[in-house]
Design a protein around this motif. Structure first.
Motif, PDB file in Angstrom:
ATOM      1  N   LEU A 142       0.853  -1.194   0.000  1.00 20.27           N
ATOM      2  CA  LEU A 142       0.000   0.000   0.000  1.00 20.27           C
ATOM      3  C   LEU A 142       0.877   1.228   0.000  1.00 20.27           C
ATOM      4  O   LEU A 142       1.660   1.441   0.916  1.00 20.27           O
ATOM      5  CB  LEU A 142      -0.907  -0.007   1.235  1.00 20.27           C
ATOM      6  CG  LEU A 142      -1.817   1.216   1.453  1.00 20.27           C
ATOM      7  CD1 LEU A 142      -2.784   1.376   0.292  1.00 20.27           C
ATOM      8  CD2 LEU A 142      -2.579   1.089   2.764  1.00 20.27           C
ATOM      9  N   ARG A 143       0.760   2.058  -1.042  1.00 16.39           N
ATOM     10  CA  ARG A 143       1.599   3.246  -1.178  1.00 16.39           C
ATOM     11  C   ARG A 143       0.748   4.490  -1.358  1.00 16.39           C
ATOM     12  O   ARG A 143      -0.441   4.415  -1.614  1.00 16.39           O
ATOM     13  CB  ARG A 143       2.519   3.078  -2.403  1.00 16.39           C
ATOM     14  CG  ARG A 143       3.621   2.034  -2.229  1.00 16.39           C
ATOM     15  CD  ARG A 143       4.761   2.529  -1.367  1.00 16.39           C
ATOM     16  NE  ARG A 143       5.146   3.886  -1.745  1.00 16.39           N
ATOM     17  CZ  ARG A 143       5.835   4.189  -2.832  1.00 16.39           C
ATOM     18  NH1 ARG A 143       6.228   3.258  -3.656  1.00 16.39           N
ATOM     19  NH2 ARG A 143       6.148   5.439  -3.100  1.00 16.39           N
ATOM     20  N   GLY A 144       1.417   5.649  -1.253  1.00 11.49           N
ATOM     21  CA  GLY A 144       0.733   6.925  -1.426  1.00 11.49           C
ATOM     22  C   GLY A 144       0.708   7.711  -0.134  1.00 11.49           C
ATOM     23  O   GLY A 144       1.096   7.219   0.923  1.00 11.49           O
ATOM     24  N   ASN A 145       0.262   8.962  -0.194  1.00 14.45           N
ATOM     25  CA  ASN A 145       0.153   9.748   1.027  1.00 14.45           C
ATOM     26  C   ASN A 145      -1.011   9.212   1.868  1.00 14.45           C
ATOM     27  O   ASN A 145      -1.750   8.333   1.432  1.00 14.45           O
ATOM     28  CB  ASN A 145       0.012  11.247   0.717  1.00 14.45           C
ATOM     29  CG  ASN A 145      -1.239  11.568  -0.096  1.00 14.45           C
ATOM     30  OD1 ASN A 145      -2.322  11.067   0.192  1.00 14.45           O
ATOM     31  ND2 ASN A 145      -1.088  12.391  -1.121  1.00 14.45           N
ATOM     32  N   VAL A 146      -1.158   9.725   3.078  1.00 14.66           N
ATOM     33  CA  VAL A 146      -2.147   9.130   3.994  1.00 14.66           C
ATOM     34  C   VAL A 146      -3.569   9.198   3.430  1.00 14.66           C
ATOM     35  O   VAL A 146      -4.348   8.251   3.585  1.00 14.66           O
ATOM     36  CB  VAL A 146      -2.102   9.767   5.410  1.00 14.66           C
ATOM     37  CG1 VAL A 146      -0.873   9.321   6.141  1.00 14.66           C
ATOM     38  CG2 VAL A 146      -2.203  11.268   5.363  1.00 14.66           C
ATOM     39  N   ASN A 147      -3.915  10.286   2.726  1.00  8.43           N
ATOM     40  CA  ASN A 147      -5.257  10.408   2.153  1.00  8.43           C
ATOM     41  C   ASN A 147      -5.479   9.322   1.095  1.00  8.43           C
ATOM     42  O   ASN A 147      -6.532   8.683   1.060  1.00  8.43           O
ATOM     43  CB  ASN A 147      -5.454  11.791   1.512  1.00  8.43           C
ATOM     44  CG  ASN A 147      -5.114  12.920   2.456  1.00  8.43           C
ATOM     45  OD1 ASN A 147      -3.944  13.128   2.771  1.00  8.43           O
ATOM     46  ND2 ASN A 147      -6.101  13.663   2.915  1.00  8.43           N
ATOM     47  N   THR A 148      -4.485   9.119   0.245  1.00  6.00           N
ATOM     48  CA  THR A 148      -4.562   8.105  -0.814  1.00  6.00           C
ATOM     49  C   THR A 148      -4.701   6.715  -0.217  1.00  6.00           C
ATOM     50  O   THR A 148      -5.506   5.897  -0.669  1.00  6.00           O
ATOM     51  CB  THR A 148      -3.290   8.162  -1.690  1.00  6.00           C
ATOM     52  OG1 THR A 148      -3.156   9.472  -2.232  1.00  6.00           O
ATOM     53  CG2 THR A 148      -3.358   7.155  -2.826  1.00  6.00           C
ATOM     54  N   ARG A 149      -3.923   6.443   0.831  1.00 11.44           N
ATOM     55  CA  ARG A 149      -3.955   5.109   1.448  1.00 11.44           C
ATOM     56  C   ARG A 149      -5.299   4.840   2.134  1.00 11.44           C
ATOM     57  O   ARG A 149      -5.819   3.733   2.077  1.00 11.44           O
ATOM     58  CB  ARG A 149      -2.796   4.963   2.438  1.00 11.44           C
ATOM     59  CG  ARG A 149      -1.465   4.702   1.743  1.00 11.44           C
ATOM     60  CD  ARG A 149      -0.332   4.530   2.732  1.00 11.44           C
ATOM     61  NE  ARG A 149       0.163   5.807   3.219  1.00 11.44           N
ATOM     62  CZ  ARG A 149       0.618   6.021   4.450  1.00 11.44           C
ATOM     63  NH1 ARG A 149       0.608   5.050   5.341  1.00 11.44           N
ATOM     64  NH2 ARG A 149       1.077   7.195   4.792  1.00 11.44           N
ATOM     65  N   MET A 150      -5.854   5.849   2.775  1.00  9.86           N
ATOM     66  CA  MET A 150      -7.176   5.688   3.404  1.00  9.86           C
ATOM     67  C   MET A 150      -8.243   5.371   2.338  1.00  9.86           C
ATOM     68  O   MET A 150      -9.104   4.509   2.532  1.00  9.86           O
ATOM     69  CB  MET A 150      -7.568   6.946   4.175  1.00  9.86           C
ATOM     70  CG  MET A 150      -6.762   7.161   5.444  1.00  9.86           C
ATOM     71  SD  MET A 150      -7.117   5.953   6.743  1.00  9.86           S
ATOM     72  CE  MET A 150      -8.500   6.730   7.542  1.00  9.86           C
ATOM     73  N   LYS A 151      -8.155   6.049   1.206  1.00  9.43           N
ATOM     74  CA  LYS A 151      -9.115   5.822   0.109  1.00  9.43           C
ATOM     75  C   LYS A 151      -8.951   4.411  -0.465  1.00  9.43           C
ATOM     76  O   LYS A 151      -9.943   3.715  -0.738  1.00  9.43           O
ATOM     77  CB  LYS A 151      -8.882   6.874  -0.991  1.00  9.43           C
ATOM     78  CG  LYS A 151      -9.871   6.806  -2.146  1.00  9.43           C
ATOM     79  CD  LYS A 151     -11.243   7.329  -1.708  1.00  9.43           C
ATOM     80  CE  LYS A 151     -12.211   7.484  -2.886  1.00  9.43           C
ATOM     81  NZ  LYS A 151     -12.644   6.231  -3.482  1.00  9.43           N
ATOM     82  N   LYS A 152      -7.694   3.959  -0.611  1.00  8.45           N
ATOM     83  CA  LYS A 152      -7.448   2.606  -1.138  1.00  8.45           C
ATOM     84  C   LYS A 152      -7.986   1.546  -0.188  1.00  8.45           C
ATOM     85  O   LYS A 152      -8.516   0.519  -0.627  1.00  8.45           O
ATOM     86  CB  LYS A 152      -5.942   2.397  -1.370  1.00  8.45           C
ATOM     87  CG  LYS A 152      -5.407   3.105  -2.616  1.00  8.45           C
ATOM     88  CD  LYS A 152      -3.926   2.787  -2.819  1.00  8.45           C
ATOM     89  CE  LYS A 152      -3.388   3.481  -4.058  1.00  8.45           C
ATOM     90  NZ  LYS A 152      -1.939   3.229  -4.241  1.00  8.45           N
ATOM     91  N   LEU A 153      -7.860   1.786   1.108  1.00 10.66           N
ATOM     92  CA  LEU A 153      -8.398   0.842   2.095  1.00 10.66           C
ATOM     93  C   LEU A 153      -9.918   0.747   1.948  1.00 10.66           C
ATOM     94  O   LEU A 153     -10.495  -0.347   1.977  1.00 10.66           O
ATOM     95  CB  LEU A 153      -8.025   1.288   3.517  1.00 10.66           C
ATOM     96  CG  LEU A 153      -8.661   0.498   4.665  1.00 10.66           C
ATOM     97  CD1 LEU A 153      -8.287  -0.976   4.608  1.00 10.66           C
ATOM     98  CD2 LEU A 153      -8.252   1.095   6.021  1.00 10.66           C
ATOM     99  N   GLU A 154     -10.539   1.889   1.756  1.00 10.91           N
ATOM    100  CA  GLU A 154     -11.999   1.954   1.596  1.00 10.91           C
ATOM    101  C   GLU A 154     -12.444   1.203   0.335  1.00 10.91           C
ATOM    102  O   GLU A 154     -13.460   0.504   0.333  1.00 10.91           O
ATOM    103  CB  GLU A 154     -12.379   3.444   1.475  1.00 10.91           C
ATOM    104  CG  GLU A 154     -13.839   3.764   1.606  1.00 10.91           C
ATOM    105  CD  GLU A 154     -14.080   5.275   1.441  1.00 10.91           C
ATOM    106  OE1 GLU A 154     -14.858   5.625   0.539  1.00 10.91           O
ATOM    107  OE2 GLU A 154     -13.469   6.069   2.178  1.00 10.91           O
ATOM    108  N   ASP A 155     -11.636   1.315  -0.738  1.00  9.51           N
ATOM    109  CA  ASP A 155     -12.020   0.773  -2.045  1.00  9.51           C
ATOM    110  C   ASP A 155     -11.679  -0.702  -2.230  1.00  9.51           C
ATOM    111  O   ASP A 155     -12.080  -1.313  -3.222  1.00  9.51           O
ATOM    112  CB  ASP A 155     -11.342   1.576  -3.171  1.00  9.51           C
ATOM    113  CG  ASP A 155     -11.857   3.008  -3.241  1.00  9.51           C
ATOM    114  OD1 ASP A 155     -12.927   3.275  -2.654  1.00  9.51           O
ATOM    115  OD2 ASP A 155     -11.191   3.854  -3.867  1.00  9.51           O
ATOM    116  N   ASN A 156     -10.883  -1.271  -1.316  1.00 12.40           N
ATOM    117  CA  ASN A 156     -10.469  -2.671  -1.473  1.00 12.40           C
ATOM    118  C   ASN A 156     -11.083  -3.558  -0.393  1.00 12.40           C
ATOM    119  O   ASN A 156     -11.572  -3.072   0.628  1.00 12.40           O
ATOM    120  CB  ASN A 156      -8.944  -2.777  -1.422  1.00 12.40           C
ATOM    121  CG  ASN A 156      -8.297  -2.317  -2.719  1.00 12.40           C
ATOM    122  OD1 ASN A 156      -8.156  -3.093  -3.657  1.00 12.40           O
ATOM    123  ND2 ASN A 156      -7.914  -1.051  -2.778  1.00 12.40           N
TER     124      ASN A 156
END
Length: 306
Positions: A142-156
């Motif tokens: 999981l990569r990206g800034n904290v906002n990106t990572r939170m969104k990826k967690l939500e989407d997966n």
């Protein structure tokens, strides 16, 4: 001299928060400042794990170049992202008072913990420690800034993802569905902010010296010394935490294999006035206790993935 101190920073929300914190402190002390956000290579490549890029300090490199070129006077970093050896001509000017050092798990329910599950993190240290405790789980990158990572967690469909508590707290992004990972040893200097400056810039270094928090500086230096002697950089699963209570300094650290199956740990308590070389002594003990062989194994495994 009424110099305008130009502050370089990455342009993520968290990095800007950190830079503005330093900006506010300098302006409160009567200095004029200018904020100059720049993109870093680490922020531009989100598909490749950090260690595969073959360099340490990927989030600091762009700002180092800008500083050496004279485009900015200081740079503000999450200290855990900063290589243990700074570029020639650049020095540590202030370590701000440290925030929360813990890792946290942001989750979608905890019933998976005692069975199979999938956790996301881009950190080898977090991955190794998670697998050490939960060997039946799968860990995805999981990569990206904290906002990106939170969104990826939500989407997966992952069960959770691991974050530094300090980062989420700083930008008010810490959700209700989290647990503190009290058992996980943080990255060296986690929760600390570092301001670097040009070595010959006496005016700016003097201005920043007022922002330095001595206790935080001592703790992170012990941790980073441990990391440096182990030659970890960003490429090995190494955790280290020093804390001060009254006249004592407590140090806890560990080196893990990439799969989390091996752990070589150390804990020491010494008088605060004996903190110098504490990180070095502990690292040497770990190296002599099988750490040297394990570091070679880790490097070989990482190189074979290139």
């Amino acid at each position: 001299m009424n110099k305008v101190i130009r502050i370089g920073t990455r342009d993520s929300e968290l990095a800007l928060w950190q830079a503005k914190t330093v900006q506010n402190a300098l302006e409160k002390a009567g200095h004029k400042t200018q904020l100059l956000p720049v993109k870093s290579t680490g922020d531009l490549n989100l598909n490749q794990p950090l260690y595969e890029m073959g360099i340490t300090g990927i989030f600091t490199k762009t700002l180092d170049v800008a500083m050496i070129n004279g485009d900015i006077d200081i740079a503000v970093h999450s200290m855990k992202d900063v290589p243990t050896a700074l570029p020639k001509g650049i020095v540590e000017a202030a370590v701000l008072k440290r925030a929360n050092t813990k890792d946290i798990l942001v989750h979608k329910g905890l019933d998976f913990l005692e069975k199979e599950g999938t956790i996301a993190t881009g950190s080898l240290r977090r991955k190794a420690q998670w697998l050490n405790k939960y060997p039946a789980h799968r860990v995805v990158d999981l990569r990206g800034n904290v906002n990106t990572r939170m969104k990826k967690l939500e989407d997966n469909a992952w069960n959770g993802a691991i974050f530094a508590a300090a980062g989420l707290e700083r930008i008010a992004l810490k959700p209700e569905n989290f647990i503190d990972l009290n058992w996980m040893i943080p990255a060296p200097a986690q929760g600390a902010m570092l301001v670097v400056a040009i070595e010959q810039d006496d005016f700016t270094r003097k201005a920043l010296a007022l922002l330095n928090h001595k206790e935080s500086e001592i703790c992170v230096h012990v941790e980073r010394e441990f990391l440096k002697v182990l030659e970890g950089g960003c490429t090995a699963p190494i955790g280290a935490l020093a804390t001060i209570e009254k006249d004592l300094i407590y140090f806890k650290a560990a080196l893990f294999s990439l799969d989390g199956k091996q752990k070589i740990g150390i804990e020491k308590t010494v008088a605060l006035n004996e903190f110098k070389n504490l990180g070095k002594r502990c690292a040497e003990e770990v190296l002599n206790n099988g750490g040297s062989k394990l570091m070679q194994q880790i490097k070989a495994e990482i190189n074979s993935q290139d």
